[in-house]
Design an enzyme around this catalytic site. Structure first.
Site, PDB file in Angstrom:
ATOM      1  N   GLY D  27      23.874  48.463 105.639  1.00 27.93           N
ATOM      2  CA  GLY D  27      22.623  47.804 104.043  1.00 27.93           C
ATOM      3  C   GLY D  27      21.282  47.179 104.772  1.00 27.93           C
ATOM      4  N   ASN D  28      20.474  46.750 104.244  1.00 32.77           N
ATOM      5  CA  ASN D  28      19.202  46.087 104.754  1.00 32.77           C
ATOM      6  C   ASN D  28      18.940  44.953 103.658  1.00 32.77           C
ATOM      7  OD1 ASN D  28      18.126  48.047 102.816  1.00 32.77           O
ATOM      8  ND2 ASN D  28      18.841  49.415 103.733  1.00 32.77           N
ATOM      9  N   SER D  44      15.914  50.665 111.009  1.00 30.24           N
ATOM     10  CA  SER D  44      16.827  51.670 110.973  1.00 30.24           C
ATOM     11  C   SER D  44      17.582  51.748 111.567  1.00 30.24           C
ATOM     12  CB  SER D  44      16.803  53.110 110.015  1.00 30.24           C
ATOM     13  OG  SER D  44      16.762  53.873 110.183  1.00 30.24           O
ATOM     14  N   GLY D  45      19.070  51.631 111.330  1.00 32.97           N
ATOM     15  CA  GLY D  45      20.122  51.920 112.160  1.00 32.97           C
ATOM     16  C   GLY D  45      20.819  51.171 113.220  1.00 32.97           C
ATOM     17  N   SER D  74      15.616  53.525 106.452  1.00 34.62           N
ATOM     18  CA  SER D  74      14.483  54.585 105.908  1.00 34.62           C
ATOM     19  C   SER D  74      15.132  54.215 104.441  1.00 34.62           C
ATOM     20  CB  SER D  74      16.115  56.152 106.011  1.00 34.62           C
ATOM     21  OG  SER D  74      17.074  55.211 105.761  1.00 34.62           O
ATOM     22  N   ASP D  75      15.835  52.859 103.866  1.00 35.58           N
ATOM     23  CA  ASP D  75      15.730  52.848 102.305  1.00 35.58           C
ATOM     24  C   ASP D  75      14.011  51.931 102.209  1.00 35.58           C
ATOM     25  OD1 ASP D  75      18.271  53.993 101.364  1.00 35.58           O
ATOM     26  OD2 ASP D  75      18.774  52.061 102.549  1.00 35.58           O
ATOM     27  N   HIS D  94      19.818  46.096 100.168  1.00 37.50           N
ATOM     28  CA  HIS D  94      20.411  46.385  99.687  1.00 37.50           C
ATOM     29  C   HIS D  94      21.934  46.894 100.356  1.00 37.50           C
ATOM     30  CE1 HIS D  94      21.962  50.877  99.407  1.00 37.50           C
ATOM     31  NE2 HIS D  94      21.897  51.660 100.089  1.00 37.50           N
ATOM     32  N   HIS D  96      26.397  48.632 100.617  1.00 37.98           N
ATOM     33  CA  HIS D  96      27.677  49.267 100.536  1.00 37.98           C
ATOM     34  C   HIS D  96      28.927  48.448 100.520  1.00 37.98           C
ATOM     35  CE1 HIS D  96      26.169  53.493 101.155  1.00 37.98           C
ATOM     36  NE2 HIS D  96      25.081  52.669 100.713  1.00 37.98           N
ATOM     37  N   ASP D 119      27.430  33.684  84.698  1.00 42.38           N
ATOM     38  CA  ASP D 119      26.746  32.459  85.447  1.00 42.38           C
ATOM     39  C   ASP D 119      25.174  33.204  86.426  1.00 42.38           C
ATOM     40  OD1 ASP D 119      28.266  30.491  84.694  1.00 42.38           O
ATOM     41  OD2 ASP D 119      29.663  30.345  85.808  1.00 42.38           O
ATOM     42  N   HIS D 168      26.179  56.371  94.579  1.00 42.12           N
ATOM     43  CA  HIS D 168      26.113  55.651  95.902  1.00 42.12           C
ATOM     44  C   HIS D 168      25.952  54.161  96.264  1.00 42.12           C
ATOM     45  CE1 HIS D 168      21.322  55.584  98.459  1.00 42.12           C
ATOM     46  NE2 HIS D 168      22.810  54.183  99.059  1.00 42.12           N
ATOM     47  N   TYR D 226      22.491  22.578  85.250  1.00 43.31           N
ATOM     48  CA  TYR D 226      23.407  22.760  86.943  1.00 43.31           C
ATOM     49  C   TYR D 226      22.628  23.072  88.331  1.00 43.31           C
ATOM     50  CZ  TYR D 226      26.820  25.382  90.033  1.00 43.31           C
ATOM     51  OH  TYR D 226      27.509  26.006  90.996  1.00 43.31           O
TER      52      TYR D 226
END
Lengths: 229, 229, 229, 229
Positions: D27-28, D44-45, D74-75, D94, D96, D119, D168, D226
């Site tokens: 994720g990022n 990255s990584g 990398s995304d 992003h 997973h 909502d 994905h 709200y």
């Protein structure tokens, strides 16, 4: 045996518990020193929270204990068979993590349904056949290794870093024991996702080959560009 | 009554909460001193985080309170019936843990689908019948014990260390109260795995008998080789 | 308004988060002082970890803010409608906890499948009808209370301490705000168990009436014997 | 680049892990300064627990690194494509996360089954098509952004603050990177609820339009009431 490999193996075993992959004593991690031909492995049936580096057992490739006062994991012959057959690996993990074990019990391989899977496993996570009566009665743990090796006849263990043993649970591996732990975690997560993806879409087929290959290659191929240099 | 048994019982009750097996006050653990004919059990409806060893209740085999200022768990008559019928056990746990309770509610036994199960339970986890109207109206908790004992007519309680009570939840036991807690945790995990294994493979049948027996025997048989000497 | 009721309401709101019943700001707890005709309720949209007793809002039975600098929960009109219609209750909780919300979204009541349910709810957990276009456009939150009250025409709110609002989520209540929180937790657990019991046994019917009644009565009936005196 | 945006981006990335949305490095999060035309993104990584604000990478809108010693995620080309196409957004996440990824893998959008969904998302959570062989081989990450943008041709990215990429995982966004994180959490929760709502009621249809609109409007419409003023 270098103390550092004992320490790494201890930390890998403890991490399995922290990550929720191991309940009670249901799992073990080992590391190999290829130079010395020695393997460090978890002692059998010792609670994780009480384990220290001194409890780690050192065995040679025939399974003989050469260091430590404990009995090695009863799964040691499986680990040794895999180290012998897969010369590129440096660490192995066995766990009964929930979702990987569910697939093993259901006797189903895990198809590649998404990029999470493709990032770590090239193709489906394979499953072995069940052991025969004879294979269970004589050298059960060694034969568990043999059915895994049989399943990997045409597979590269670094491209497919784990397996489900039918009716049992998972073994994963990697270049190091840390990588073996991470692959066990990845297997658990992709098993959970695959189970529910199938519930949502029972006719689901594998991700197109071109996306599978892309994801595997961008992390592990010759032109990998994921991560830091 | 030795203080140590009160302390062990307190710790066992608290461990049920830590392991996620008990919500609110839905569970209880007890231990028996066979020499003294006395049982230590959790008080009824007392929050776990407020309990001390002094809150543990000591009862004799007729259910009479002989130590402690609290009322014993309302499930005490079930515990006493089991201690009487199963002379080899030293501790009992009752919990409404999620997945074991799901099988109890669905009125289904848990078949042995894998080695995780076979390592602890010899054969399926049995389920009782529902209690009749009469059994519920008179001596409900005692009769809960009776239907368990009825189900165990041809079973060894140490080889099958737990049961599902239909429409209710689980009871597990063992040589000690600690073993009873671990068996409750094992039951919860194998119930979760069995539920999803059936979802993945609805026609799934039990693990072949030779693998079941091997796993049970390597841990509990006369030639057991799992764990430390 | 006594500070103690503000403090209890704050703790009840925080406990919803600790118990995993509330994500982000998806829930609220309130308490009523029947003597003063005043209600303490969570402020609208304020993060739980930043809330203090001073942020709690005091409103009268018409919804007018009489204490605190914050705007009250947008669900206040629902709470007020319930306090008015159910004079025996002292606290209310609204949450979007996962499994209760799943049943609300699927527009299904929760049948009583086991004693865990019967211990707290007498009969199924009811579900309201969907609100009409008109009910949504005018006084939406008040009308949410009205469809709950409509559903409870022949039900005792203390014997059935909660409801699912179709397409929305749960409301639970009790003699105190603490009891309302516990009933929200119980509802979440029995919803989770019911979901999977149905997956395991799709034709599952409710627990026999005599067992349901027994469990409810041993905890809540005139001759209750669960808990301490 | 203001240090505060680096710090916010770091905290957003860490929060993804705390909320259980990210396993390992899956994720990022990124944030944009529209004035400077610069984006801060996760390296990255790099393991989350070792990351500091100094590890955050600053890139310009062409993807060139202009600050930090690390390689960007990398995304990054996906993030840049979205920032360019959606001028109202200030942050992107992003991940997973388990249940959102399950829907992405099953190639199904998430219908609006309840007010929890309504909502935050106006209408279903959309899903992209699978990328073609050509789109994967050339500029894969940029093309991932393109298929998202293609799917949003007639959608407002602030009213629908996220998407599933087929096979994905999810991307979510918002006015700030904090909002993007919250929308990722909301997406995960509504995906979990939707999965099980469908299991309980396979023919389930979307919540009536008038309830969907009401909930979205009371939080995000011109007359939203709200939260605090």
């Amino acid at each position: 045996m270098p103390e550092s490999l004992k320490r790494e193996t201890l930390l890998a075993n403890r991490r399995l518990v922290k990550l929720g992959l191991v309940t009670l004593t249901w799992g073990n991690a080992s590391a190999i020193s290829r130079e010395k031909g020695l393997v460090v492995i978890k002692p059998s049936g010792v609670p994780y929270n009480a384990m220290t580096a001194k409890d780690m057992v050192v065995i040679d490739l025939s399974g003989k204990v050469v260091g430590g006062r404990r009995r090695p994991s009863s799964d040691s012959p499986t680990h040794l068979a895999l180290y012998e057959a897969f010369p590129t690996i440096g660490g192995i993990v066995h766990s009964h993590s929930t979702y990987a074990t569910i697939f093993a019990q259901a006797c189903r391989e895990i198809p590649c349904f998404g990029t999470t899977h493709a990032d770590a496993f090239s193709g489906p996570v394979p499953i072995t056949r069940l052991l025969t009566k004879h294979e269970v009665e004589e050298q059960y743990e060694r034969n568990t290794g043999r059915v895994i090796i049989e399943r990997f006849r045409s597979l590269d263990p670094l491209a497919v870093p784990g397996v489900l043993v039918a009716g049992h649970a998972s073994f994963t591996w990697g270049k190091s024991v840390q990588a073996a732990v991470e692959n066990n975690l990845i297997l658990e997560r992709i098993a959970e996702m695959a189970l529910h993806s199938l519930a949502l879409n029972p006719g689901l087929t594998a991700l197109p080959e071109h996306i599978q290959r892309k994801h595997y290659e961008r992390k592990h191929g010759p032109d990998a560009y994921y991560g830091q240099k």
